[in-house]
Each structure stands twice: as structure tokens, then as C-alpha cells.
Scaffold this active site. Sequence first.
Site, mmCIF file in Angstrom:
data_model
loop_
_atom_site.group_PDB
_atom_site.id
_atom_site.type_symbol
_atom_site.label_atom_id
_atom_site.label_comp_id
_atom_site.label_asym_id
_atom_site.label_seq_id
_atom_site.Cartn_x
_atom_site.Cartn_y
_atom_site.Cartn_z
ATOM 1 N N HIS A 1 0.833 -1.209 0.000
ATOM 2 C CA HIS A 1 0.000 0.000 0.000
ATOM 3 C C HIS A 1 0.868 1.259 0.000
ATOM 4 O O HIS A 1 0.588 2.226 -0.719
ATOM 5 C CB HIS A 1 -0.887 0.022 1.243
ATOM 6 N N GLN B 1 -9.570 -7.627 -9.935
ATOM 7 C CA GLN B 1 -10.135 -6.394 -9.396
ATOM 8 C C GLN B 1 -9.647 -5.183 -10.178
ATOM 9 O O GLN B 1 -10.427 -4.270 -10.491
ATOM 10 C CB GLN B 1 -9.746 -6.254 -7.929
#
Length: 284
Positions: A39, A155
Site C-alpha cells: 500500500h 479487481q
Amino acid sequence: MAPRVLRTVPEVKAWVETLQQEGRRLALVPTMGFLHEGHVSLMREGGRRADVVAASIFVNPTQFGPREDLARYPRDFEGDLGRCASAGVEAVFAPEPSGMYPPGYQTYVDVTDVSQGLCGERRPGHFRGVATIVTQLLALFRPKVALFGEKDYQQLQVIRALNRDLHLGADIVGMPTVREADGLAMSSRNAYLSADERQRALALSKGLRAAQALLSSGTRDTGVLVDAVRRELKAADLREDYVEVRDAETLSPLGTVAPGQTARVLVAAFCGATRLIDNMPLDG
């Protein structure tokens, strides 16, 4: 400096309006929290591509099935804020579920093609939830760029499709999977693994690398590539959910990888009770 925490939709709208008035380009990194270096790498890249970086931390209930791990999904909000600060994030949107799905909420987004098969088949309704929350975030923030990891490859393709089809205007950037030194793809769900399971989980990346090596040596039959992954899963006593080779853009199933074709080998497997996913590129 600690990022500003935004809790409500009106707060986001006011903050974004100020950015727009100042002419500052925004990069957005949507997350479900329990942040790791993967992240953080997205946030840092956002800082290279825009003037301001915002992140969202929201464990989205609509993308979890009734028997999935919503209640026990790992959370560490204070730690997440520290990681955001280290990456230069200026604002973090952390709403309550009722803020995104208030009483009377009835609008959902379905991406019909690239969501088929793979995780879309194994987790019914999952990508409907993903597409709905990402559409909300892109509509709220109107970022110039939004960054996502390639570990969740299906995704990523779903998000690219909705951004294009709904004219949301963001540059959707997929960043390479960040891995531990031994090859395990970083994931918030790795926290569920015991020490033994953590070692056995390496079979996913080992199998994917074996498929890459076979393609590099001239093997183009996807059945042979898939079998190479399955052998590693079986040797580590992992329970396969799927192993497939698909076109990298359309996610159409492939029987062979043609010369010059871009493809992906994708795997999902259970290590104990924990479902892990991974994928790697196959360049024909």
C-alpha cells in the site's frame, strides 16, 4: 505530519473543492486498511504523479460474502495513519459503513465481463461490492490518478472497466505486486497465517515462477503451465481454488499463449483456513 482524517462525505466534498480551487492534482489510493509496504508503495507513487495524495481506509461490507471474514478482517487504524504519514498522504477518508450505504441506499455497479470466473465465480457478489465502492470513491474525489496493486489483478481490470465505461476520468494505474524477500505476495490476510502456513504459502509464488520459466523455455500450452503451479500447491498441501491462464486485458481463458501475447497466470488457494491469491505476467 499526520494526515487529515475525513469521516463524512460532506467533509470529502469540501476538501476536494479546496484542492480544485487551488488547481492541485490529486492521487487516490483506496484501501481496506491494515496497510503494508505494498500500500505504501502505491501512496509514494501517487506522490510522484500528483500534487496531493489521499487514501481511503474502509473495510467495505458489500464485497464480503455471508461466510467470509468481514468481522475478523485485520484492523490497525493508528498504525495505518502512521504509514500514511510516512508516505506523504495528506488526507485519509475513513467513513462508517452507514456513511457509504445510508438507509435507502439502492445503487450498485456491475461490471459484466472481466468479473466473470476466477474470484468472481468463487466469491459471488464480491466484484459488485468492489465496483460500487470504487465508483463512489472516484465520483467523490475525482482524482487525476488512482492507484491499485496488481496482486488483485481481476479487481484491477474491473476498476479499469468501470472507470472507462462510466466516464469517471481517472488515470487508473496498476502497480507491480510487492513481495516479501522470499517471494510471498504482501497481503493483509497474511496476518492469519501460522508460522508453518506462512512457509507453505510460498508454493503460490513458486508455482507461478515455474509457469513463467516453462513459457520462457518455449512451452505455450496453458494446461502444462497450470500443471506446474498445481504441483507446487499439492507439494505444500494447499487446497486449490483455481489456477488459470488468461489474456492480460480481457481476462478471456487461453488454451495457448501466442507469441507476443500478454497473458497472466492466476492462482487462488487455501492455506489452512486462509484464502490467498497471486498472479504473475506471462509474456508470449
